[in-house]
Design an enzyme around this catalytic site. Structure first.
Site, short mmCIF file in Angstrom:
data_model
loop_
_atom_site.label_atom_id
_atom_site.label_comp_id
_atom_site.label_asym_id
_atom_site.label_seq_id
_atom_site.Cartn_x
_atom_site.Cartn_y
_atom_site.Cartn_z
N GLU A 111 55.73 -9.97 -15.93
CA GLU A 111 56.47 -10.92 -15.09
C GLU A 111 57.02 -11.98 -16.02
O GLU A 111 56.35 -12.41 -16.94
CB GLU A 111 55.57 -11.60 -14.05
CG GLU A 111 55.05 -10.69 -12.96
CD GLU A 111 53.73 -10.03 -13.33
OE1 GLU A 111 53.41 -8.99 -12.72
OE2 GLU A 111 53.03 -10.51 -14.23
N TYR A 123 63.07 -9.24 -23.59
CA TYR A 123 62.46 -8.08 -22.94
C TYR A 123 63.50 -6.98 -22.70
O TYR A 123 63.21 -5.80 -22.88
CB TYR A 123 61.77 -8.49 -21.64
CG TYR A 123 60.74 -9.58 -21.83
CD1 TYR A 123 59.97 -9.66 -22.99
CD2 TYR A 123 60.55 -10.55 -20.87
CE1 TYR A 123 59.04 -10.67 -23.18
CE2 TYR A 123 59.61 -11.56 -21.04
CZ TYR A 123 58.86 -11.62 -22.20
OH TYR A 123 57.94 -12.62 -22.38
#
Length: 161
Positions: A111, A123
């Site tokens: 998350e 990411y």
């Protein structure tokens, strides 16, 4: 600057927490939560430090990936402001992904705060895709979490001549 990585130990929790609380103003983990994860064999935590100053933790990252489980979860990652922008976050993430693969995970989840575009870009560059949103996940700021997933490619064997 160069850094060394090593497996975190319970003795590192105070240094990790100093970075945790300075990085995550309102949603830092408690020392008890961090100590529990660092000591948990289902978790894998790394710290990064200058080679000549092993007590100076400049970054840390943690993975939850029980051996043989098909999924892992990046629990947390933080890099001190002075060490940012030099690839240390990427290096830590790659190490965690490698450990998840060794433990048998085929997917890794995380998350990330919706208001943290630099982490989201990191990411994405590592191959994570957005798979959902958790509304108001980060409290007390009421900031959404973007849920991301990386499908870990199966290891391949190459023939040598």
């Amino acid at each position: 600057m160069t850094w060394q990585l090593r497996h975190a130990t319970p003795a590192d929790v105070d240094a990790i927490m100093a970075l945790e609380t300075s990085t995550f103003d309102n949603d830092a983990w408690s020392p008890e939560m961090m100590a529990r994860d660092v000591a948990d064999p289902n978790c894998y935590y790394l710290v990064a430090f200058p080679p000549d100053q092993p007590e100076r933790i400049e970054a840390y990252a943690g993975l939850l990936a029980p051996r043989g489980a098909p999924e892992g979860d990046i629990q947390t990652i933080a890099v001190a402001p002075a060490a940012r922008g030099r690839g240390l976050g990427r290096t830590l993430m790659q190490a965690l992904i490698g450990e998840a693969r060794k433990r048998g995970a085929r997917e890794v989840f995380l998350e990330v705060r919706a208001d943290n575009p630099s982490a989201q870009r990191l990411y994405e560059r590592l191959g994570f895709d957005e798979v959902g949103v958790r509304r108001g996940y980060y409290q007390p700021d009421n900031v959404d979490a973007i849920v991301m997933r990386l499908v870990i490619p199966a290891p391949t064997m190459e023939a040598t001549a």
